[in-house]
Structure formats: structure tokens, C-alpha cells
Write an enzyme that holds these catalytic residues in place. Structure first.
Site, PDB file in Angstrom:
ATOM      1  N   GLU A 192      18.355  93.948 -44.800  1.00 24.61           N
ATOM      2  CA  GLU A 192      19.097  94.818 -43.892  1.00 24.61           C
ATOM      3  C   GLU A 192      19.881  95.903 -44.606  1.00 24.61           C
ATOM      4  OE1 GLU A 192      21.725  92.291 -41.621  1.00 24.61           O
ATOM      5  OE2 GLU A 192      22.006  90.943 -43.312  1.00 24.61           O
ATOM      6  N   ARG A 230      26.192 101.829 -35.579  1.00 27.01           N
ATOM      7  CA  ARG A 230      25.500 101.480 -34.334  1.00 27.01           C
ATOM      8  C   ARG A 230      26.444 101.222 -33.170  1.00 27.01           C
ATOM      9  NH1 ARG A 230      24.697  95.562 -34.059  1.00 27.01           N
ATOM     10  NH2 ARG A 230      25.254  94.562 -36.027  1.00 27.01           N
ATOM     11  N   CYS A 248      13.886  89.520 -37.389  1.00 30.79           N
ATOM     12  CA  CYS A 248      14.768  88.878 -36.415  1.00 30.79           C
ATOM     13  C   CYS A 248      15.659  89.888 -35.692  1.00 30.79           C
ATOM     14  CB  CYS A 248      15.622  87.809 -37.089  1.00 30.79           C
ATOM     15  SG  CYS A 248      16.669  88.431 -38.427  1.00 30.79           S
ATOM     16  N   HIS A 292      31.091  82.001 -22.541  1.00 34.00           N
ATOM     17  CA  HIS A 292      30.429  80.833 -21.971  1.00 34.00           C
ATOM     18  C   HIS A 292      29.543  81.217 -20.788  1.00 34.00           C
ATOM     19  CE1 HIS A 292      29.919  76.554 -21.542  1.00 34.00           C
ATOM     20  NE2 HIS A 292      30.279  76.595 -20.290  1.00 34.00           N
ATOM     21  N   ASP A 325      20.945  96.072 -38.264  1.00 35.46           N
ATOM     22  CA  ASP A 325      21.750  96.600 -39.365  1.00 35.46           C
ATOM     23  C   ASP A 325      20.927  97.506 -40.276  1.00 35.46           C
ATOM     24  OD1 ASP A 325      24.350  95.843 -38.921  1.00 35.46           O
ATOM     25  OD2 ASP A 325      24.141  93.892 -39.863  1.00 35.46           O
ATOM     26  N   ARG A 332      22.499  82.142 -35.490  1.00 40.10           N
ATOM     27  CA  ARG A 332      23.704  82.849 -35.914  1.00 40.10           C
ATOM     28  C   ARG A 332      24.853  81.843 -36.023  1.00 40.10           C
ATOM     29  NH1 ARG A 332      21.644  85.626 -31.372  1.00 40.10           N
ATOM     30  NH2 ARG A 332      20.680  87.644 -31.848  1.00 40.10           N
TER      31      ARG A 332
END
Length: 659
Positions: free
Chosen positions: A546, A580, A617, A305, A570, A412
Site C-alpha cells: 500500500e 482520500r 483486499c 453495532h 491506501d 481488520r
């Protein structure tokens, strides 16, 4: 009188639905209990109801005894069978938004020793930017009771003193909820805290301890610890997080009893770096965010948050320092790099000069970039290049709009699933996607379907143990195997498409059959909604590129979908066969590697030849040094962090001017 039913309440009886259920139960004179798996609790206690961990689609029994037992059972059963019951009290709770996500586990990170020799604490890069300023340590002292046993004639007065303290805390929370500067998410969290303060379980346990001779402060500490331990013992990550809420409420009651004020953030100097082990929701709601230069916390991560709030206000943040945050308790000055996750304690003159220069340069750059907020960038031939935002929650909409985002290139949806104790219902998803579509209309909003796997597990889905979850049951693979989950999301997206320009893309696609199977499910969902008389609209279906397989079959894929979106994060790790998240092979995760750039170019050529939109993206989409190459390949949409949008627009405008 008793009756059993299947719970249809949106997400089950979590904090706010439990509070609403209790309010209904208290409206009847009868004693009312809720029974699950043979365990019965009072239906007039939200804490006890939450600890019962009643989830959506579970069977429960409502039991009542008294003059109005029949009416009580009927009313409560009606609530439990209402799929929108988890939403119908939003106005009473003070607004929309989700419950607080569970705090990140504390980790102990080493001191980094970079090549320049300057010792740096390494944390999680949670909000980009650099900052240097005076340290403002926010480490409230532990509260301890006086440890004095009460005399018999003192007990009544001590109970009354406790009740007055609770009333004062509730009134303070009511004033906070009445403020118009709270975000919807913060408002919901504070409302949940107020519910705990008002709960009979907490007050009943405190008064019992007082009656046995404990002073009020010691009784509150003891009762809060007992209830928090109960929440911690439940096998549910969401309910585990409620333990922190109970402690937070107990602390506020104790402070009133002791006649003390919480360490206030109101006095933080302009440009200071806020340092804390953790920052409570109430403190955060009242913090003067415009004066905070940066945030450093022992707890938290990039999706917490505080990270979301920091990003939305452009505040650099490094979180997840663990015990290392204690090294900052006595710091006079702190420098932090929110891009790399570095924190420097009492920097030397060279470091101070470097950070001061970087801060000034960033400030000047931001000021100069503001003129690009409303710019619509184009190629030299007049083709519009859409510069959109990557976001993961509704709380990030404002930051994207302020940056001048031309829609959303990646929403997402996994955060919506991960931040709740249960899988989100269709209604909840539809509301979220609709709010997103309305916020950016008429610009497109590209929603990525659920992209989770063994590396990003969520409650409600059991994942197998996998040697390499990045190559396992994730993304579209999991969704197609679980139509019970996938169809709810597709139905919600069809419903949301009525309210704006919704587009949907599938993650981890590696074969055409995954697209055709999904399209069949979309058609099936649309037919169901039509039969039910539910308003809905169609949407464009695209895929993320990806996997190497998707690159190699891109010409065939382009004939099946409306757009491509290249996920460079990715794609790079799969092309280079380098995890990664593994620092040992970090140098291989370079999007500029010729192999990766070739994969991007192959994808772009296939999309352009088929006449579909090709976008990107991944993080690389916001890099000014790479944007010219991507546009040269034929990309017409770039989606990135809101902080990078104006810089990207400037880069594209400069390219057009040079032609």
C-alpha cells in the site's frame, strides 16, 4: 483485613467482570471495599466498581471487615489475579461478544444538492444497497415525572412500587436473554443492562430520593442522570458509553412505573424504512429485522453495532445524520442509498421510479447471484481464484459464510482494539482469532496486524500530534516501536493457528527491515510459548502492498514473505498523493488511474515471478469492471465486502467460459 495486588483481570473491571466481582463479594457477610489511588468504594456495587475505572495491571487494595473477612479478601484477590477472570463468567452473561462500542459523536451534515437537483441528506454510508419505502419513525417520547411531592405516609408504598418495577424490568430482560435468536454480541449487551438494573447504586439513589419526597418516576430520572453524569465525567471512552446504558435502564423502569409500553418495532410494516435518532441495544435485539427495508439514524457510523447488524442482514443503512434526522420525523416515504450515504425525504415521482427500478434490479440480481454461493471460480487454465471476505468482527462471520466466502482475505484487528476500554489481552485476542479460524477452516484467514495511527486512535496508546497522520506513526511502524503490544498479538495469532489456516499480514510496510524485525519477534514469541508449554503453530507471513516504497521493492520483498495483498484504498492515495478523506481532491482517488494500475501490475509481476500468492483486499477487488484486469495481471485472491462476493464469482466464471 486488607491486601493489595496488581489487577490481572482480562481488560480490568468493566461491566461483566465487575458484576462477577460483586457476586463474589455479596457471598460474604463482611463489608468489603475496593481501593484504588486512595479512593474506596463498596465491592458490592458493580456501578461503583465501574466508576472506579480499575484497569488491567493497576494496583488495588481489597479491604474487608467482618466475621469472614479473611476468606473474602482471599477469594476476591484470587479473582483479581486471574488473567481469565474477565472471561470466566461468559456463560452467566449469556454468551460471548464484546461490550457495546461508544456511540459516535453527533454531527450536523448539510443537505447535499447533487446535479440532478434532488435535495438529499448526506450521512455515513454504513451498509450498501438501495431502498425505498414507507417511513417508520422511532422517536420515543421523553419521560417526565409528575412532579408531585409525596406525603410521609406515601413513601413506603412508593418504594415498594419502585422495587416491583425493577423486578419486572429484570424479568423482561431475563426473557430476552433466554431467546435463542440473539447474537452473542447482543446477548452480552443486554446482560450488561440487566446488571445495571440490579445494581444497588441505582436503587439506593432512587430510594433515597423517594424518602426525601420525590415520586418514583422523578426519582429514577434523577438517579439515572446523576449516575450517568458520573460515567460521562470519567476519562475513558468506554465508561463514557455506560452513561447511555444507565439512561436506557432508567427509561425502562419509568415505563413500567407509568404503566406504558415502549414504542415497539414489532409493528414495523414490511419494507419500511426505520428512522431513529438512535436505536437502543434492547430494541435492536427484539426488532423484526427481516421486515426492515432500510435504516436511517442520527447517531452511528460504519463500524457501529447497528451498521454491523444491517450489513449482516443485507439491510441498506445510512447513519450519522445528526440533527438532520429530525427532518424525517414527519416523512411519509423515504428513499436511501447505502452506497453513497444519501437519504431523500418524500421523493418525487421521478426519484421514486428510479429507486423502485434500482431496488427491483438489485433484488433480481441477488436472486440470480445466489447460485454462485458454492461456486469455486477458476481461471481458464484451472487455477482457483479465491474470493474471500473483508470483515472486522466475529459478528460479520455469518454474512460472509452466507455469501459463500472462500475464507477471509482481510480481518481488520483494529476494531477489536477500538471497541474496548483497554487494550485487549492476549487471551481475548487468541479466542477471537481462533473462532475466526474455526469458522472458515480449511479456507485461509488472513489477519492484518494492528493498523492504527493518529487517524484511528485507540485507548491505551498515546499518539503524537502529527501534521499528517496518514504519513506518520501507524501500522507496522507503531507496532515495532511497541513490542509490548505487538508481541501479545503475535502470540495470540500463533496460538490461534492451531485451530485453522491462519495467515498474517503486515500493514504499511515500506522496507524489508520491517519484515525481518517482525519475523524475529514471531520466532521469539514461538520460543516463549514453547517454553511455557502453550500449544501453538506457525503461520505464513505476508505484507500489504500500500506504499509506493513497497511497490518499488516488491521483487526483494517477495523473497522474504509468503504472499502479497494489495490494499488499493491506501495505495491509491499514496500513489496519487491525494488524501482520500479530502473531498477537494476526491477525483484523484481513482484506482483506475494509469499510475495506480501500473503499481498494481508491478506488484503482481514481482509476486508471480517469486512464486508467491498475490491478492487484493481493497474495495477495488469487488469491482466487476476491474476483476478481469486484476486476474490478467496474475492475482489469484480477491477479498471484498460479503455483499460483493457472489457478483465477483459470477464475473470470474464468465471470464473462464469465454476462453
Amino acid at each position: 483485613m486488607e491486601r493489595s495486588t496488581i489487577v490481572r483481570v482480562h481488560e480490568g473491571l468493566h461491566a461483566r467482570p465487575a458484576t462477577r466481582f460483586v457476586k463474589l463479594a455479596k457471598g460474604f457477610e463482611s463489608e468489603v471495599e475496593l481501593v484504588k489511588d486512595g479512593k474506596a468504594v463498596s465491592a458490592k456495587s458493580s456501578v461503583k466498581l465501574m466508576l472506579l475505572a480499575v484497569k488491567e495491571n493497576q494496583e488495588v487494595t481489597v479491604r474487608a471487615n467482618g466475621a469472614d473477612a479473611i476468606e473474602a479478601v482471599e477469594a476476591l484477590i484470587g479473582y483479581l489475579e486471574n488473567p481469565r477472570a474477565g472471561l470466566d463468567d461468559e456463560s452467566e452473561a449469556g454468551g460471548g461478544g464484546s461490550e457495546a462500542a461508544a456511540p459516535a459523536p453527533e454531527v450536523s451534515l448539510p443537505v447535499a444538492a447533487p446535479a440532478d437537483g434532488t435535495p438529499k441528506l448526506q450521512g455515513v454510508a454504513a451498509s450498501e444497497g438501495v431502498a425505498i419505502g414507507p417511513a417508520f419513525a422511532h422517536f420515543p417520547a421523553e419521560i417526565e415525572g409528575p412532579g408531585r411531592r409525596l406525603q410521609a405516609d406515601e413513601i413506603y408504598g412508593e418504594v415498594e412500587r419502585f422495587r416491583a418495577a425493577v423486578a419486572q424490568v429484570q424479568a423482561r430482560m431475563d426473557r430476552t436473554l433466554a431467546e435463542d435468536n440473539l447474537s452473542a454480541g447482543d446477548r452480552g449487551i443486554v446482560a450488561a443492562l440487566r446488571d445495571i438494573a440490579a445494581d444497588d447504586s441505582l436503587s439506593g439513589e432512587v430510594e433515597r430520593l423517594i424518602s426525601e419526597g420525590d415520586d418514583a418516576v422523578s426519582a429514577v430520572i434523577g438517579a439515572a442522570s446523576t449516575i450517568a453524569a458520573d460515567f460521562s465525567a470519567v476519562d475513558d471512552h468506554y465508561l463514557n458509553a455506560r452513561a447511555d446504558d444507565v439512561h436506557a435502564v432508567g427509561r425502562q423502569i419509568c415505563l413500567v412505573l407509568l404503566g406504558q409500553d415502549e414504542v415497539s418495532l414489532e409493528t414495523i410494516p414490511q419494507g419500511a424504512i426505520l428512522i431513529a435518532d438512535d436505536i437502543g441495544a434492547w430494541d435492536l435485539a427484539r426488532a423484526p429485522l427481516k421486515r426492515i427495508g432500510g435504516v436511517v439514524c442520527g447517531h452511528g457510523g460504519a463500524t457501529s453495532h447497528i451498521a454491523i447488524i444491517a450489513r449482516s442482514h443485507g439491510i441498506p443503512a445510512v447513519l450519522g445524520l445528526g440533527d438532520k434526522v429530525n427532518q424525517l420525523r414527519t416523512a411519509k416515504e423515504v428513499a436511501l442509498d447505502g452506497n453513497a450515504g444519501h437519504v431523500i425525504v418524500d421523493p418525487d415521482e421521478t426519484t421514486r421510479s428510479d429507486f423502485t427500478r434500482r431496488v427491483e434490479a438489485a433484488t433480481q440480481e441477488r436472486a440470480g447471484l445466489k447460485i454462485f454461493k458454492g461456486v469455486t471460480p477458476t481461471r481458464a487454465d484451472g487455477t482457483v481464484i479465491e474470493v474471500a471476505a473483508n470483515i472486522g468482527s466475529l459478528e460479520e462471520i455469518e454474512a460472509a459464510q452466507e455469501a459463500g466466502a472462500m475464507g477471509v482475505g482481510l480481518f481488520r484487528t483494529e476494531l477489536l482494539f477500538m471497541r474496548h476500554m483497554h487494550l485487549p489481552s492476549e487471551d481475548m485476542q487468541a479466542e477471537t482469532y481462533s473462532a475466526l479460524a474455526k469458522a472458515f477452516a480449511p479456507h485461509p484467514v488472513i489477519v492484518r496486524t494492528l493498523d492504527i495511527g493518529g487517524d484511528k486512535p485507540i485507548a491505551g496508546i498515546e499518539f503524537p500530534d502529527e501534521e499528517n497522520p496518514f504519513l506518520g506513526w501507524r501500522g507496522i511502524r507503531m507496532c515495532l516501536d511497541r513490542p509490548d503490544i505487538f508481541k501479545k498479538q503475535l502470540r495470540a495469532l500463533l496460538r490461534a493457528a492451531v485451530h485453522g489456516n491462519i495467515k498474517v499480514m503486515l500493514p504499511m510496510v515500506s522496507e524489508i527491515a520491517e519484515v525481518t524485525h517482525t519475523r524475529a519477534l514471531v520466532d521469539e514469541c514461538a520460543a516463549e510459548l514453547k517454553a511455557e508449554g502453550v500449544e501453538h503453530a506457525s503461520f505464513d507471513l505476508g505484507v500489504m502492498i500500500e506504499t509506493p516504497a513497497a511497490v518499488l521493492i516488491a521483487p526483494a520483498l517477495a523473497k522474504e514473505v509468503a504472499f502479497f495483498s494489495i490494499g488499493t484504498n491506501d495505495l491509491t492515495q499514496y500513489i496519487m498523493a491525494a488524501d482520500r478523506l479530502n473531498p477537494t481532491v476526491a477525483k484523484l482517488n481513482d484506482v483506475t488511474n494509469p499510475a495506480v494500475m501500473s503499481a498494481i501490475e508491478l506488484t503482481a509481476k514481482a509476486g508471480v515471478a517469486a512464486g508467491i500468492m498475490v491478492g487484493m483486499c481493497g474495495e477495488a477487488a469487488g469491482r466487476p469492471d476491474l476483476i478481469p484486469a486484476f486476474i490478467g495481471m496474475g492475482l489469484t485472491e480477491l477479498s471484498m465486502s460479503p455483499a460483493s462476493i457472489q457478483r465477483a464469482k459470477k464475473t470470474i466464471a464468465a471470464m473462464a467460459a469465454e476462453r
